[in-house]
Design a protein around this motif. Structure first.
Motif, mmCIF file in Angstrom:
data_model
loop_
_atom_site.group_PDB
_atom_site.id
_atom_site.type_symbol
_atom_site.label_atom_id
_atom_site.label_comp_id
_atom_site.label_asym_id
_atom_site.label_seq_id
_atom_site.Cartn_x
_atom_site.Cartn_y
_atom_site.Cartn_z
ATOM 1 N N GLY A 170 28.587 -26.183 -15.153
ATOM 2 C CA GLY A 170 29.068 -24.912 -14.590
ATOM 3 C C GLY A 170 29.656 -25.030 -13.198
ATOM 4 N N ARG A 171 29.488 -26.169 -12.567
ATOM 5 C CA ARG A 171 29.984 -26.360 -11.201
ATOM 6 C C ARG A 171 31.517 -26.454 -11.160
ATOM 7 N NH1 ARG A 171 28.527 -24.817 -6.493
ATOM 8 N NH2 ARG A 171 26.790 -26.120 -5.807
ATOM 9 N N VAL A 172 32.059 -27.130 -12.169
ATOM 10 C CA VAL A 172 33.507 -27.382 -12.211
ATOM 11 C C VAL A 172 34.062 -26.723 -13.477
ATOM 12 C CG1 VAL A 172 35.281 -29.177 -12.415
ATOM 13 C CG2 VAL A 172 33.264 -29.567 -10.979
ATOM 14 N N SER A 173 35.191 -26.068 -13.342
ATOM 15 C CA SER A 173 35.805 -25.396 -14.492
ATOM 16 C C SER A 173 36.167 -26.394 -15.588
ATOM 17 C CB SER A 173 37.072 -24.675 -14.041
ATOM 18 O OG SER A 173 37.800 -24.239 -15.174
ATOM 19 N N ARG A 174 35.886 -26.010 -16.829
ATOM 20 C CA ARG A 174 36.296 -26.829 -17.970
ATOM 21 C C ARG A 174 37.596 -26.352 -18.582
ATOM 22 N NH1 ARG A 174 33.536 -26.248 -22.224
ATOM 23 N NH2 ARG A 174 32.372 -24.397 -21.606
ATOM 24 N N PHE A 175 38.235 -25.377 -17.961
ATOM 25 C CA PHE A 175 39.493 -24.884 -18.527
ATOM 26 C C PHE A 175 40.521 -26.017 -18.530
ATOM 27 C CE2 PHE A 175 43.712 -22.881 -18.044
ATOM 28 C CZ PHE A 175 43.749 -22.202 -19.252
ATOM 29 N N GLY A 176 41.024 -26.339 -19.710
ATOM 30 C CA GLY A 176 41.986 -27.439 -19.814
ATOM 31 C C GLY A 176 41.349 -28.796 -20.059
ATOM 32 N N LEU A 177 40.024 -28.843 -20.160
ATOM 33 C CA LEU A 177 39.370 -30.069 -20.628
ATOM 34 C C LEU A 177 39.231 -29.917 -22.137
ATOM 35 C CD1 LEU A 177 37.674 -32.717 -20.311
ATOM 36 C CD2 LEU A 177 35.660 -31.244 -20.052
ATOM 37 N N VAL A 178 39.820 -30.811 -22.897
ATOM 38 C CA VAL A 178 39.747 -30.693 -24.356
ATOM 39 C C VAL A 178 38.278 -30.829 -24.760
ATOM 40 C CG1 VAL A 178 40.503 -31.658 -26.563
ATOM 41 C CG2 VAL A 178 42.086 -31.562 -24.615
ATOM 42 N N ALA A 179 37.738 -29.792 -25.391
ATOM 43 C CA ALA A 179 36.295 -29.688 -25.589
ATOM 44 C C ALA A 179 35.785 -30.715 -26.591
ATOM 45 C CB ALA A 179 35.945 -28.281 -26.059
ATOM 46 N N PHE A 180 34.709 -31.399 -26.219
ATOM 47 C CA PHE A 180 33.961 -32.260 -27.135
ATOM 48 C C PHE A 180 32.683 -31.491 -27.491
ATOM 49 C CE2 PHE A 180 31.276 -36.486 -26.857
ATOM 50 C CZ PHE A 180 30.691 -36.209 -28.076
#
Ligand code: GLN
Length: 448
Positions: A170-180
């Motif tokens: 939750g510290r860093v946005s995952r928007f644009g990280l292709v989800a595993f």
């Protein structure tokens, strides 16, 4: 700096294989523009950066290490982290190799090329962010971003002798990280030194409207943590992290580091994380279940490859997926689909979630009395290329010390703490309370 970065890449990357895509023309013209208007305020002014290839970069090919996406040349947007770096005027040099869809511990599951360990090219760099760790270790970029679901930043950092941080979930946005595995994935920096790492994390941290799981928690100055002072710091050392399966030279390096902390005025004690034994089984169920759902979007329609070998829609889905995904990805999708199937949900997924809670509670009760948890990052130094490829289960056990930290959601860093008998780097893991990256950096910096 950008020139130096490409020179180095052209000199060594044939042997290392860290990069999948270079953005040379763009990066050079960006560097020229930056030179024309120096900006003292920009925190990453002109700094050559590598980005793991599961982090989306606008108009720059993003493959996730998969043949499925080998022609995904024009993503439409940047991941939030990439935009945040851009505000501070970094220069993206290219995209870094990884295990396909971040599934693996050696980067041998990349469907393009394995990456090699810069310290000894017969060995793996770790994974799945092997390209990210090797590029920093080989001096090809000054820092890189990786992603960590079960250890994929920390384990390759440990194998390559660099610093790798997995922030609090939750510290860093995952928007644009292709989800595993969406409930475990976090993006974090890999650098040569702790202070650089703190600087980069400061830039990419913070809540983001585009990611509902990013946390509304103030981001302190991590660089303020770099005091060198650990007097009175209370360190917990889980006995499960120094037990059977941990190589003697790894154990020795960590014990020596603990002596350094004693000399600096910190105290350490042995503790127990009693549910550690169940972490790996729970992780592979949860991560595979989430992956089976997340990877459903690769259907031959929306992104990437479409098989030509079909004349109806069902076959088109089937053949696109059979041809596009590698063995490890298929294995995880099948395992996850099975675990989530009706009738099995309670026995597998639900039980794994319950184990996850027990593991989080283990950490929480330790953190009532201690500031950080320290142990090895991985049970062994970098293994040889090919050594574990026939046996996925042995490959999985390499993450036994990093996985619990993802399950708990805590921040963890790997920093170098010595060398093995065969001259390869050894990493030590420092884990902190949720959202207390500050103390993790303070502890890491004092040792370094
Ligand atoms: N090696 C672990 C896996 O294969 C972790 C991967 C990761 O952190 N992305 O799932």
């Amino acid at each position: 700096l950008v020139e130096a970065s490409y020179n180095r890449i052209h000199e060594v990357d044939d042997q290392i294989g860290a990069f999948l895509t270079l953005d040379e023309e763009n990066a050079r013209s960006q560097a020229k523009q930056l030179d024309a208007a120096p900006d003292q305020q920009a925190r990453l002014f002109g700094i050559p950066t590598g980005i793991k290839d599961n982090i989306v970069t606008k108009n720059l090919r993003t493959t996730c290490g998969s043949q499925f996406l080998r022609n995904f040349d024009h993503p439409l947007y940047n991941a939030t982290v990439v935009d945040k770096l851009d505000v501070e005027k970094n220069v993206t040099i290219g995209k870094l190799n990884m295990d396909e869809f971040a599934m693996g511990s050696s980067t041998e599951n990349s469907s393009f090329t394995p990456t090699r360990n810069p310290w000894n090219t017969a060995h793996v760099p770790g994974g799945s962010s092997g390209g990210s760790a090797a590029a920093v270790a080989a001096g090809e970029v000054l820092f890189s971003l990786g992603s960590d679901t079960g250890g994929s930043i920390r384990q390759p950092a440990s194998f390559c002798g660099v610093v790798g941080m997995k922030p609090t979930y939750g510290r860093v946005s995952r928007f644009g990280l292709v989800a595993f595995a969406s409930s475990l994935d976090q993006i974090g920096p890999l650098t040569r030194r702790v202070d650089d790492n703190a600087r980069v994390l400061e830039v990419i941290s913070g809540i983001d409207q585009m990611d509902a799981t990013s946390a509304n928690v103030a981001v302190p100055s991590y660089t303020d943590a770099l005091t060198g002072d650990v007097k009175g710091l209370k360190i917990a050392v889980p006995k499960e992290y120094l037990g059977e399966g941990v190589a003697p030279d790894v154990k020795e390096a960590v014990m020596n580091a603990l002596k350094v902390y004693e000399q600096l005025g910190a105290e350490w004690e042995e503790v127990s994380l009693p549910h550690s034994d169940y972490a790996m089984a729970a992780y592979y169920l949860l991560a595979s279940s989430e992956a089976s759902a997340n990877l459903a979007r690769f259907d031959g329609v929306r992104y990437g490859e479409r098989s030509d070998n079909s004349d109806n829609m069902m076959d088109m889905f089937k053949y696109s997926r059979s041809e596009g995904f590698g063995d490890e990805v298929k294995r995880r999708i099948m395992l996850g689909t099975f675990a989530l199937s009706s009738g099995y949900y309670d026995a597998y997924y639900k039980k794994a979630q319950q184990v996850r809670t027990l593991i989080r509670n283990d950490f929480e009760s330790i953190f009532e009395n201690y500031d950080v948890v320290i142990g090895p990052t991985a049970p062994t130094p970098a293994f040889q290329i090919g050594e574990k490829m026939d046996d996925p289960l042995t490959m999985y056990t390499n993450d036994i010390l990093t996985i619990p930290v993802n399950l708990a959601g805590s921040p963890g860093i790997s920093i170098p703490c010595g060398f093995s008998n065969n001259g390869l780097p050894i990493g030590m893991q420092i884990v902190g309370k949720a959202f207390d990256e500050h103390t993790v950096y303070r502890t890491a910096y004092a040792y370094e």
